[in-house]
Motif scaffolding. Structure first.
Motif, mmCIF file in Angstrom:
data_model
loop_
_atom_site.group_PDB
_atom_site.id
_atom_site.type_symbol
_atom_site.label_atom_id
_atom_site.label_comp_id
_atom_site.label_asym_id
_atom_site.label_seq_id
_atom_site.Cartn_x
_atom_site.Cartn_y
_atom_site.Cartn_z
ATOM 1 N N TYR A 87 2.313 3.074 15.562
ATOM 2 C CA TYR A 87 1.048 3.097 14.830
ATOM 3 C C TYR A 87 0.157 1.931 15.258
ATOM 4 N N THR A 88 -1.099 2.216 15.479
ATOM 5 C CA THR A 88 -2.082 1.150 15.614
ATOM 6 C C THR A 88 -2.416 0.647 14.211
ATOM 7 N N GLU A 89 -3.088 -0.479 14.135
ATOM 8 C CA GLU A 89 -3.447 -0.992 12.813
ATOM 9 C C GLU A 89 -4.412 -0.044 12.109
ATOM 10 N N ALA A 90 -5.293 0.593 12.860
ATOM 11 C CA ALA A 90 -6.224 1.544 12.253
ATOM 12 C C ALA A 90 -5.472 2.747 11.678
ATOM 13 N N GLN A 91 -4.469 3.234 12.388
ATOM 14 C CA GLN A 91 -3.675 4.353 11.877
ATOM 15 C C GLN A 91 -2.881 3.935 10.645
ATOM 16 N N PHE A 92 -2.338 2.733 10.690
ATOM 17 C CA PHE A 92 -1.603 2.207 9.542
ATOM 18 C C PHE A 92 -2.524 2.127 8.318
ATOM 19 N N ALA A 93 -3.724 1.597 8.517
ATOM 20 C CA ALA A 93 -4.688 1.481 7.425
ATOM 21 C C ALA A 93 -5.048 2.853 6.866
ATOM 22 N N ASP A 94 -5.214 3.837 7.726
ATOM 23 C CA ASP A 94 -5.545 5.193 7.270
ATOM 24 C C ASP A 94 -4.399 5.796 6.459
ATOM 25 N N VAL A 96 -2.126 4.073 4.681
ATOM 26 C CA VAL A 96 -1.993 3.355 3.414
ATOM 27 C C VAL A 96 -3.138 3.678 2.462
ATOM 28 N N ARG A 97 -4.365 3.693 2.978
ATOM 29 C CA ARG A 97 -5.533 3.804 2.099
ATOM 30 C C ARG A 97 -6.125 5.199 2.010
ATOM 31 N N LYS A 98 -5.876 6.047 3.004
ATOM 32 C CA LYS A 98 -6.487 7.373 3.015
ATOM 33 C C LYS A 98 -5.481 8.518 2.957
ATOM 34 N N GLY A 99 -4.204 8.206 3.116
ATOM 35 C CA GLY A 99 -3.212 9.265 3.077
ATOM 36 C C GLY A 99 -3.225 10.147 4.306
ATOM 37 N N VAL A 100 -3.573 9.571 5.454
ATOM 38 C CA VAL A 100 -3.577 10.317 6.717
ATOM 39 C C VAL A 100 -2.634 9.603 7.685
ATOM 40 N N ARG A 101 -1.582 10.275 8.104
ATOM 41 C CA ARG A 101 -0.596 9.626 8.958
ATOM 42 C C ARG A 101 -1.037 9.628 10.416
ATOM 43 N N GLY A 102 -0.234 9.013 11.262
ATOM 44 C CA GLY A 102 -0.636 8.773 12.638
ATOM 45 C C GLY A 102 -0.951 10.002 13.445
ATOM 46 N N ASP A 103 -0.313 11.130 13.154
ATOM 47 C CA ASP A 103 -0.578 12.353 13.908
ATOM 48 C C ASP A 103 -1.718 13.162 13.314
ATOM 49 N N GLY A 104 -2.388 12.595 12.308
ATOM 50 C CA GLY A 104 -3.536 13.261 11.707
ATOM 51 C C GLY A 104 -3.219 14.131 10.514
ATOM 52 N N ALA A 105 -1.927 14.360 10.242
ATOM 53 C CA ALA A 105 -1.553 15.189 9.094
ATOM 54 C C ALA A 105 -1.751 14.407 7.797
ATOM 55 N N ASN A 106 -1.987 15.142 6.724
ATOM 56 C CA ASN A 106 -2.211 14.508 5.422
ATOM 57 C C ASN A 106 -0.907 14.242 4.698
ATOM 58 N N LEU A 107 -0.871 13.110 4.004
ATOM 59 C CA LEU A 107 0.266 12.788 3.156
ATOM 60 C C LEU A 107 0.051 13.395 1.777
ATOM 61 N N TYR A 108 1.142 13.630 1.081
ATOM 62 C CA TYR A 108 1.043 14.055 -0.304
ATOM 63 C C TYR A 108 0.768 12.833 -1.172
ATOM 64 N N PRO A 109 0.051 13.005 -2.293
ATOM 65 C CA PRO A 109 -0.296 11.844 -3.125
ATOM 66 C C PRO A 109 0.884 11.257 -3.884
ATOM 67 N N SER A 115 -4.198 4.544 -5.114
ATOM 68 C CA SER A 115 -4.244 3.164 -5.611
ATOM 69 C C SER A 115 -4.462 2.177 -4.471
ATOM 70 N N TYR A 116 -3.730 2.383 -3.381
ATOM 71 C CA TYR A 116 -3.810 1.429 -2.272
ATOM 72 C C TYR A 116 -5.174 1.432 -1.583
ATOM 73 N N SER A 117 -5.991 2.428 -1.884
ATOM 74 C CA SER A 117 -7.304 2.483 -1.245
ATOM 75 C C SER A 117 -8.161 1.273 -1.596
ATOM 76 N N ASN A 118 -7.795 0.546 -2.657
ATOM 77 C CA ASN A 118 -8.601 -0.608 -3.048
ATOM 78 C C ASN A 118 -8.227 -1.872 -2.267
ATOM 79 N N MET A 119 -7.166 -1.805 -1.437
ATOM 80 C CA MET A 119 -6.681 -3.002 -0.760
ATOM 81 C C MET A 119 -7.656 -3.467 0.323
ATOM 82 N N THR A 120 -7.802 -4.766 0.429
ATOM 83 C CA THR A 120 -8.758 -5.344 1.375
ATOM 84 C C THR A 120 -8.254 -5.243 2.809
ATOM 85 N N ASP A 121 -9.173 -5.369 3.761
ATOM 86 C CA ASP A 121 -8.798 -5.352 5.175
ATOM 87 C C ASP A 121 -7.821 -6.474 5.491
ATOM 88 N N GLU A 122 -8.014 -7.627 4.868
ATOM 89 C CA GLU A 122 -7.128 -8.767 5.131
ATOM 90 C C GLU A 122 -5.694 -8.470 4.693
#
Length: 477
Positions: A87-94, A96-109, A115-122
């Motif tokens: 995973y790149t950091e951008a994929q990791f961020a997606d 954690v915060r968007k529920g989209v895994r590295g291959d583009g598939a959606n995660l279940y909620p 909740s994690y969508s509120n986490m800062t970039d830092e």
């Protein structure tokens, strides 16, 4: 089998699948990795991403019961073949915060990315550093999630995300203190309190107008934790809540079990005192909403010591313990040695009293049933708190039938807790099966069937119109 903390169910689920890209090879500082470790602890990642029956940390493989089926947690170690090592950091961020895994598939909620969508970039950067260089890779494939149709169509989550996923990171409220803002950031983000304690709608979305007013999470009920003194924890002091988050216990009021025991064991007790106080400050400020108590008393004040067996000791004992007194007999045989002959518990509180107890005095009996069936297993610095399960699991000491659990539950409620509640064997079976199911699968199938039927009708109508116009054209010619 463990229940969801976040569909309910309760904690991070899945970043998972391998992506055909190369992650950053940069070296992260020890301080950054340590910050990420702390954030991962606050987020309780290990609770769901580790099979606690011999599994390796963060390697997944934990089956979790959700209202729509069993969801398997995934490998989130930096394994390049089976985890998130590519995973790149951008994929990791997606993820954690968007529920989209590295291959583009959606995660279940079930993964609380809402909740994690509120986490800062830092903080996302620190988490990425920790998972890439602070977690040991485990080259083992976790079992796949196999939900019933149509829930197995991950693309359906795109619509769900459009409706219910927040898109903004945390912003401080200038009218509040720094401690309150820190508490809000942690409670609504990493600690994801609302994932368990907020009721959900028909589409499994959190009902924010009833924030933290209590919800069913698998077999356990996460109670109202608003500042309401009757229905919530408004009678608790700041120190009471901090003590509970550290130890999982508040004498003569509450004990953590189920998913909350996991949160105490793996997460809250390891947080700093300033962060625990910040969380307590924010939680104690959350106002009540539409929840109401059916008993007219706080769940921490009901019940009294007593023993239904006292009146029929002696030669009539065998007859006396039948019928209405079967629950009392079961209590004597299975519970009294720890909780006392009259439910008073032990003086040190290790075995809690069964009166003035949130489990026996709530507005529903689910936690009484769940405690009997699944027991209590909590690890803190104070020691290992353990109550054996009686539900027929491999380590159950004396498996009880649904009828017996119902009898025992009714005895506990009548003598020590909310006597207005009644438990039936059918109620026990629901909790034994992992908690109430959801009609979402049925509704989705009906909706798809209706949609397909309407599509066929529309197609048929279009064909009829085209043919009719052709006939009219030919006739006019």
């Amino acid at each position: 089998m463990t229940t969801l903390k976040t569909f309910v169910l309760a904690a991070p689920l899945a970043f998972a699948a391998l992506a055909p890209v190369t992650a950053s090879a940069q070296e992260f500082s020890k301080d950054l990795i340590e910050k990420g470790r702390y954030l991962a602890t606050a987020s309780d990642c290990v609770a769901c991403h580790t099979n606690h029956d011999g599994g390796k940390p963060m390697a997944g493989g934990l089956p979790m019961t959700s209202p729509v089926g069993i969801i398997m947690s995934t490998n989130i170690t930096p394994s390049k073949e089976f985890g998130i090592g590519n995973y790149t950091e951008a994929q990791f961020a997606d993820a954690v915060r968007k529920g989209v895994r590295g291959d583009g598939a959606n995660l279940y909620p079930a993964m609380p990315y809402v909740s994690y969508s509120n986490m800062t970039d830092e903080d996302i950067h620190a988490l990425y550093a920790y998972f890439m260089q602070g977690v040991a890779p485990v080259d083992e494939k976790a079992p796949e999630t196999d939900l019933p149709f149509p829930m197995n169509i991950r693309a359906s989550m795109m619509g769900w995300n459009m409706l219910f996923r927040p898109n903004e990171t945390h912003k401080d409220d200038p009218s509040q203190s720094a401690e309150w803002n820190r508490g809000k950031y942690l409670a609504e983000g990493a600690a994801h309190c609302s994932t368990c304690h907020t009721p959900r709608g028909m589409l499994m979305q959190e009902q924010k107008d009833r924030d933290l007013t209590g919800a069913q999470i698998g077999p356990w009920f996460a109670p109202n934790i608003t500042n309401d003194k009757l229905n919530g924890i408004g009678s608790w002091t700041q120190q009471d809540l901090v003590t509970y988050l550290k130890t999982g216990r508040l004498d003569h009021r509450a004990q953590a079990a189920g998913s909350m025991a996991e949160a105490i064991s793996y997460s809250f007790q390891h947080l700093t005192d300033p962060d625990l106080n910040a969380i307590a400050t924010y939680i104690r400020s959350v106002p009540t909403a539409s929840a109401s108590s059916t008993s007219g008393q706080s769940r921490f004040d009901q019940g009294q010591p007593g023993n239904a067996l006292t009146g029929f000791r002696g030669k009539d004992y065998v007859q006396g313990i039948k019928g209405d007194h079967a629950g009392a007999a079961l209590y004597t045989a299975n519970c009294a040695s720890c909780h006392g002959y009259d439910g008073q518990g032990t003086t040190d509180g290790y075995y809690p009293s069964l009166f003035h107890n949130a489990a026996t005095a709530g507005d529903n009996a689910n936690n009484v049933i769940a405690a009997i069936l699944y027991g209590v297993d909590r690890h803190t610095e104070d020691g290992h708190v353990f109550m054996p399960p009686f539900g027929g699991q491999p380590n159950s000491v004396n498996p009880l039938t649904d009828v017996e659990v119902a009898s025992l539950s009714n005895y506990l409620l009548k003598d020590y807790g909310n006597a207005k509640l009644t438990v039936t064997p059918a109620d026990v079976q629901v909790i034994r099966n992992g908690g109430p199911g959801s009609r979402l699968v049925l509704f989705a199938r009906i909706g798809m069937g209706v949609g397909a039927a309407l599509a066929m009708v529309a197609l048929g109508a279009a064909v009829w119109i085209v043919r009719r116009r052709r006939v009219q054209t030919q006739t006019a010619a």
